[in-house]
Design a protein around this motif. Structure first.
Motif, mmCIF file in Angstrom:
data_model
loop_
_atom_site.group_PDB
_atom_site.id
_atom_site.type_symbol
_atom_site.label_atom_id
_atom_site.label_comp_id
_atom_site.label_asym_id
_atom_site.label_seq_id
_atom_site.Cartn_x
_atom_site.Cartn_y
_atom_site.Cartn_z
ATOM 1 N N ALA A 21 0.827 -1.209 0.000
ATOM 2 C CA ALA A 21 0.000 0.000 0.000
ATOM 3 C C ALA A 21 0.861 1.259 0.000
ATOM 4 C CB ALA A 21 -0.920 -0.010 1.213
ATOM 5 N N LEU A 22 1.913 1.264 0.809
ATOM 6 C CA LEU A 22 2.774 2.440 0.903
ATOM 7 C C LEU A 22 3.604 2.627 -0.363
ATOM 8 C CD1 LEU A 22 3.987 2.180 4.607
ATOM 9 C CD2 LEU A 22 2.162 3.595 3.683
ATOM 10 N N GLU A 23 4.091 1.527 -0.917
ATOM 11 C CA GLU A 23 4.946 1.616 -2.099
ATOM 12 C C GLU A 23 4.163 1.934 -3.362
ATOM 13 O OE1 GLU A 23 7.220 -1.967 -2.313
ATOM 14 O OE2 GLU A 23 8.730 -1.228 -0.882
ATOM 15 N N SER A 24 2.843 1.829 -3.315
ATOM 16 C CA SER A 24 2.041 2.157 -4.485
ATOM 17 C C SER A 24 2.095 3.648 -4.804
ATOM 18 C CB SER A 24 0.589 1.731 -4.258
ATOM 19 O OG SER A 24 -0.033 2.567 -3.289
ATOM 20 N N GLY A 25 2.342 4.445 -3.793
ATOM 21 C CA GLY A 25 2.401 5.890 -3.992
ATOM 22 C C GLY A 25 1.043 6.516 -4.231
ATOM 23 N N LYS A 26 -0.040 5.760 -4.023
ATOM 24 C CA LYS A 26 -1.389 6.247 -4.270
ATOM 25 C C LYS A 26 -2.098 6.552 -2.952
ATOM 26 C CE LYS A 26 -1.810 3.332 -8.406
ATOM 27 N NZ LYS A 26 -2.582 2.235 -9.042
ATOM 28 N N GLU A 27 -3.239 7.226 -3.074
ATOM 29 C CA GLU A 27 -4.032 7.536 -1.884
ATOM 30 C C GLU A 27 -4.627 6.272 -1.283
ATOM 31 O OE1 GLU A 27 -6.955 10.492 -2.656
ATOM 32 O OE2 GLU A 27 -5.503 12.142 -2.585
ATOM 33 N N TYR A 28 -4.792 5.250 -2.102
ATOM 34 C CA TYR A 28 -5.267 3.963 -1.597
ATOM 35 C C TYR A 28 -4.704 2.859 -2.490
ATOM 36 C CZ TYR A 28 -8.597 3.853 -5.478
ATOM 37 O OH TYR A 28 -9.169 3.833 -6.721
ATOM 38 N N PHE A 29 -4.696 1.639 -1.989
ATOM 39 C CA PHE A 29 -4.201 0.490 -2.745
ATOM 40 C C PHE A 29 -5.195 -0.656 -2.584
ATOM 41 C CE2 PHE A 29 -1.759 -3.519 -2.858
ATOM 42 C CZ PHE A 29 -1.292 -3.463 -4.167
ATOM 43 N N SER A 30 -5.692 -1.165 -3.706
ATOM 44 C CA SER A 30 -6.679 -2.236 -3.690
ATOM 45 C C SER A 30 -6.185 -3.387 -4.567
ATOM 46 C CB SER A 30 -8.023 -1.713 -4.214
ATOM 47 O OG SER A 30 -8.985 -2.752 -4.257
ATOM 48 N N VAL A 31 -6.338 -4.632 -4.077
ATOM 49 C CA VAL A 31 -5.881 -5.789 -4.853
ATOM 50 C C VAL A 31 -6.744 -7.012 -4.515
ATOM 51 C CG1 VAL A 31 -4.140 -6.422 -3.129
ATOM 52 C CG2 VAL A 31 -3.861 -7.174 -5.486
#
Length: 399
Positions: A79-89
């Motif tokens: 989630a942190l490494e995505s660089g996005k406001e949120y991370f969904s998978v």
């Protein structure tokens, strides 16, 4: 808010230590926010993952009992490494990510959604995470709610951080104040001992040689005695000002105002030129009795000292409103001009007038009164007319 994926672990550890995140366990405020995340998104697992020392620490959680896991295998890292406001998978999109995390969890999860928790400087602290056993999509309102909850977690962390710093400063100030109070007490004692000797010896010298000294010499001795008494009163005033802090630490109690004022009036029973009127019945609840007594003693004492009338009159009035207890101390004393109304409560400020015994004021008594009144949640004001008298009105907040 910018996320910095290149933040070193040492920097992150410094931030985590600053927020005291390692002692976050069993905090109801964070637990409540995690519970809301689980309820709003209808998922079995939600947790706040804090990243420290190459691990993810599960600080607040619901649906799992896990305490920590390796950072390398965690959802929070993704989630942190995505660089996005949120991370969904979903599991079907990245089964490897779920397989790496599987040894840490009892159930096989198929859906993950995480919102990084990032401070105002863009430093990542961790993530608000949810897990589900089925693949799914979140509704827009659920995504918005998780974002709000993550921001709320960060605000709560900032508040706790600022509060901890405030408490540290408060403790340091309290320690400094105690040191200053001790210093004032020691200095006062060291001054008062030789001062008492000066007064005693000077009075003895004046008494034993009153027929031998000329008028000018006797006048000098009188000045010396008066100055010594003034200095003693000044020292006592300083000591009382610093000791007033201890008075404020006294426990609150129910108070019979009539008994307090009766006791103060009794101190002046020996004098026939004093008339003190006060309420016959008045009960106050949950009040610092010692502080109120000190306020009244100072105001009544001042009213009598600065009064050259043949009959010195004082009237104390009392009334209560929804939020405050209100008092007035009204005298027929010397009074003073309105331009001095604000200055009279300043520490060490005097009106360059002597009391009825010829002694100058120290400028400490009324400053102490104002300090006590303000600390009790109230205000104090004065109105006065030269030659007519003064009216000191003050209030104390009700609890």
């Amino acid at each position: 808010m910018e996320y910095n994926p290149k933040l070193t672990q040492n920097s992150r550890n410094s931030v985590i230590q600053d927020y005291q995140l390692l002692s976050l366990s069993n905090d109801k405020d964070y637990d409540d926010l995690i519970f809301l995340a689980s309820s709003i998104c209808d998922v079995p697992v939600a947790y706040l993952g804090i990243i420290a020392n190459e691990k993810v620490l599960f600080k607040s959680k619901t649906g799992i009992s896990l305490e920590e896991m390796e950072l390398e295998n965690s959802f929070s890292k993704a989630a942190l490494e995505s660089g996005k406001e949120y991370f969904s998978v979903k599991f079907s999109e990245n089964p490897g990510l779920f397989q790496k995390a599987k040894p840490y969890f009892k159930n096989e999860y198929k859906f993950y959604y995480g919102v990084p928790v990032i401070n105002a400087k863009g430093m990542s602290i961790g993530a608000l995470n949810i897990l589900d056993v089925r693949e799914r999509e979140l509704e827009d309102f659920q995504k918005k709610a998780l974002k709000i909850l993550a921001n709320q977690i960060m605000k709560l962390l900032e508040f706790r951080n600022q509060n901890n710093k405030f408490l540290q400063i408060q403790n340091k100030l309290k320690q400094k104040y105690q040191e200053l109070e001790k210093f004032a007490s020691l200095v006062s004692h060291d001054i008062k001992s030789p001062l008492a000797n000066i007064i005693s010896l000077t009075e003895l010298l004046r008494e034993e040689n009153k027929d031998k000294f000329n008028e000018e010499t006797l006048q000098y001795l009188n000045y010396l005695v008066e100055s010594s008494y003034s200095l003693r009163n000044y020292v006592d005033g300083i000591l009382n000002f610093y000791r007033s802090e201890n008075i404020l630490e006294k426990a609150a109690e129910n108070v019979d105002l009539h008994q307090i004022l009766k006791g103060i009036a009794h101190l002046y029973d020996f004098s026939n030129d004093i008339e003190i009127k006060y309420p016959k019945t008045a009960s106050l609840k949950n009040i610092n009795k010692a502080a109120l007594t000190q306020i009244l003693l100072n105001l009544i004492g001042n009213a009598l000292k600065y009064n050259n009338k043949e009959l010195r009159k004082i009237e104390i009035t009392f009334k209560e409103t929804q939020d405050f207890y209100h008092f007035e101390v009204i005298d027929n004393g010397d009074g003073f001009s309105t331009e001095n109304s604000d200055k009279i409560f300043e520490l060490f400020h005097t009106l360059d007038t002597n009391d009825r015994d010829g002694n100058p004021g120290s400028g400490i008594g009324l400053a102490t009164v104002k300090k006590l009144v303000n600390s009790l949640g109230g205000e104090i004001n004065v109105s006065s007319t030269p030659g007519v008298g003064s009216n000191f009105s003050f209030s104390i907040r009700r609890h």
